[in-house]
Motif scaffolding. Sequence first.
Motif, PDB file in Angstrom:
ATOM      1  N   LYS A 225       0.843  -1.213   0.000  1.00  0.00           N
ATOM      2  CA  LYS A 225       0.000   0.000   0.000  1.00  0.00           C
ATOM      3  C   LYS A 225       0.868   1.248   0.000  1.00  0.00           C
ATOM      4  CE  LYS A 225      -4.364  -1.411   2.048  1.00  0.00           C
ATOM      5  NZ  LYS A 225      -5.180  -1.490   3.256  1.00  0.00           N
ATOM      6  N   ASN A 226       1.932   1.190   0.771  1.00  0.00           N
ATOM      7  CA  ASN A 226       2.841   2.328   0.836  1.00  0.00           C
ATOM      8  C   ASN A 226       3.511   2.563  -0.532  1.00  0.00           C
ATOM      9  OD1 ASN A 226       4.142   4.366   2.311  1.00  0.00           O
ATOM     10  ND2 ASN A 226       5.993   3.123   2.297  1.00  0.00           N
ATOM     11  N   ALA A 227       3.870   1.461  -1.195  1.00  0.00           N
ATOM     12  CA  ALA A 227       4.556   1.586  -2.491  1.00  0.00           C
ATOM     13  C   ALA A 227       3.645   2.211  -3.559  1.00  0.00           C
ATOM     14  CB  ALA A 227       5.037   0.214  -2.957  1.00  0.00           C
TER      15      ALA A 227
ATOM     16  N   ASN B 235      -6.338   7.027  -5.441  1.00  0.00           N
ATOM     17  CA  ASN B 235      -7.352   5.958  -5.427  1.00  0.00           C
ATOM     18  C   ASN B 235      -6.801   4.544  -5.603  1.00  0.00           C
ATOM     19  OD1 ASN B 235      -9.478   7.878  -5.263  1.00  0.00           O
ATOM     20  ND2 ASN B 235      -9.216   8.250  -7.465  1.00  0.00           N
ATOM     21  N   ALA B 236      -5.518   4.373  -5.395  1.00  0.00           N
ATOM     22  CA  ALA B 236      -4.966   3.014  -5.518  1.00  0.00           C
ATOM     23  C   ALA B 236      -5.412   2.168  -4.328  1.00  0.00           C
ATOM     24  CB  ALA B 236      -3.449   3.086  -5.571  1.00  0.00           C
ATOM     25  N   GLU B 237      -5.624   0.884  -4.576  1.00  0.00           N
ATOM     26  CA  GLU B 237      -6.092  -0.001  -3.498  1.00  0.00           C
ATOM     27  C   GLU B 237      -5.292  -1.290  -3.512  1.00  0.00           C
ATOM     28  OE1 GLU B 237     -10.808  -0.004  -3.627  1.00  0.00           O
ATOM     29  OE2 GLU B 237      -9.887  -0.179  -5.606  1.00  0.00           O
TER      30      GLU B 237
ATOM     31  N   LYS C 157       6.648  -2.317 -11.514  1.00  0.00           N
ATOM     32  CA  LYS C 157       7.987  -2.056 -10.977  1.00  0.00           C
ATOM     33  C   LYS C 157       7.914  -1.694  -9.489  1.00  0.00           C
ATOM     34  CE  LYS C 157      12.204   0.379 -12.056  1.00  0.00           C
ATOM     35  NZ  LYS C 157      12.716   1.616 -12.591  1.00  0.00           N
ATOM     36  N   ARG C 158       6.966  -0.841  -9.169  1.00  0.00           N
ATOM     37  CA  ARG C 158       6.830  -0.423  -7.765  1.00  0.00           C
ATOM     38  C   ARG C 158       6.506  -1.620  -6.867  1.00  0.00           C
ATOM     39  NH1 ARG C 158       6.617   4.367  -5.652  1.00  0.00           N
ATOM     40  NH2 ARG C 158       7.112   6.033  -7.078  1.00  0.00           N
ATOM     41  N   CYS C 159       5.565  -2.432  -7.320  1.00  0.00           N
ATOM     42  CA  CYS C 159       5.151  -3.570  -6.479  1.00  0.00           C
ATOM     43  C   CYS C 159       6.264  -4.609  -6.379  1.00  0.00           C
ATOM     44  CB  CYS C 159       3.893  -4.228  -7.038  1.00  0.00           C
ATOM     45  SG  CYS C 159       2.460  -3.158  -6.947  1.00  0.00           S
ATOM     46  N   SER C 160       6.988  -4.830  -7.494  1.00  0.00           N
ATOM     47  CA  SER C 160       7.987  -5.905  -7.467  1.00  0.00           C
ATOM     48  C   SER C 160       9.217  -5.508  -6.649  1.00  0.00           C
ATOM     49  CB  SER C 160       8.376  -6.331  -8.883  1.00  0.00           C
ATOM     50  OG  SER C 160       8.906  -5.240  -9.569  1.00  0.00           O
TER      51      SER C 160
END
Length: 393
Positions: free
Chosen positions: A32-34, A40-42, A65-68
């Motif tokens: 969530k922080n990334a 509105n990101a969930e 990229k952010r999530c990985s």
Amino acid sequence: MKKNLYIVRCGEVALKGMNRPYFERILLERVKNAISCYENAEACWKNGLMLVRVEDSIPMKEVVKRCSKVFGVASVSPAVEAPKDIDAIGKVASDFMMKLIEEEGIKTFKVKGKRADKNFPIQSPEIGKIVGAIILKTCKVLSVDVHNPDCELFVDVRHEGTYIFRDKIKGFGGLPLGTNGRGMILMSGGIDSPVAAFMMAKRGMTIEAVHFHSYPYTSPRAQKKVEDLCAVLAGYMGTIKMHCINLLPIQEQIVQNCPEDETTLLVRRFMMRIAEQIAIKNNNMMLITGEDLGQVASQTAEALVVTDAVVKMPVMRPLIAMDKVDIMEKAQEIGTYEISIQPYEDCCTVFLPKHPCTKPKLENIERSESALDVQTLVDAAVASEEIVVIKPR
Ligand code: ATP
Ligand code: MG
């Protein structure tokens, strides 16, 4: 406003037994922080999968990229959802493939079905066959290639619905940051220490840094380089607190009072002592270095024993058994290499002996050191620290 869906899979977190809810909660917080930079990101857990939704105006590659980059994430896939009806699945899958034909010109494909919901009336291999046949009918330019397809499409029928996705983009794995204590990295501007910090953080350790300089012998630009390295690491770890210490008064004392060939080792022993004091003050439980067995004179087995003798705190050396080429490859992978090879001087190179001692004996080193007022020098260095808080850029 439409949102794109991403499936985020966790690695070892799934093996955590009774502690799994704890690790899952932290991993969700980290993801969530990334993605908090997107409006509105969930993100939420759904039956063991993490689902992330971000507005479709944001490029998918960027979100992936952010999530990985979040430690604990094994892989990420952009995905689409379909109802639990085989014709509807076929339709959504065909639309998905049409887009790939337009965007990438793919010609061959294969479908892999999976039925996690055993109440769904069609078994896994059949799902693949039926959806494949529907795609073939709709997308005339495509043909099936089971061995080497341009695109492997996954159809995952689960209790809550069906997910269709293609790439599994690998994350770094590891464990969520903040689940494994706090460590203090001794951070130079070289290739090794940023990699060492990354490796410990990947196992869940929260990292703080201490950097030694010899201003004015070393330039402010040399420190800026270390800050740049921390900023890259902060992209994985959030904010990094860096403690900066001027080692020059100690180096001068060593050069004036001790044998030349022991200079580097004596400096390293002071670094360790000072780092330990700062670590204790900041609730860090371990020291971390980028040392690598035999890489340089101060990293022979004998030298490491002599260095370790001055601290009580455990010293982690995650690179100890790696070859330099592999460390360099890792540095490239995590994005620190290009900064590390910039040619700025390090405090260690300021008073480099011509022939450093490679097989030091502890009693000799201690005898040389008795010419110095060790405690006073350490206390003064600790008291002079400057703190820089570094954020991801
Ligand atoms: P690196 O690429 O990390 O600089 P190196 O091969 O240059 O490693 P050394 O200079 O012997 O090796 O340093 C060994 C370790 O000591 C580094 O990995 C780092 O943890 C620590 N260290 C060296 N110089 C500094 C410094 N100026 N400030 C803080 N720690 C340092
Ligand atoms: Mg170095």
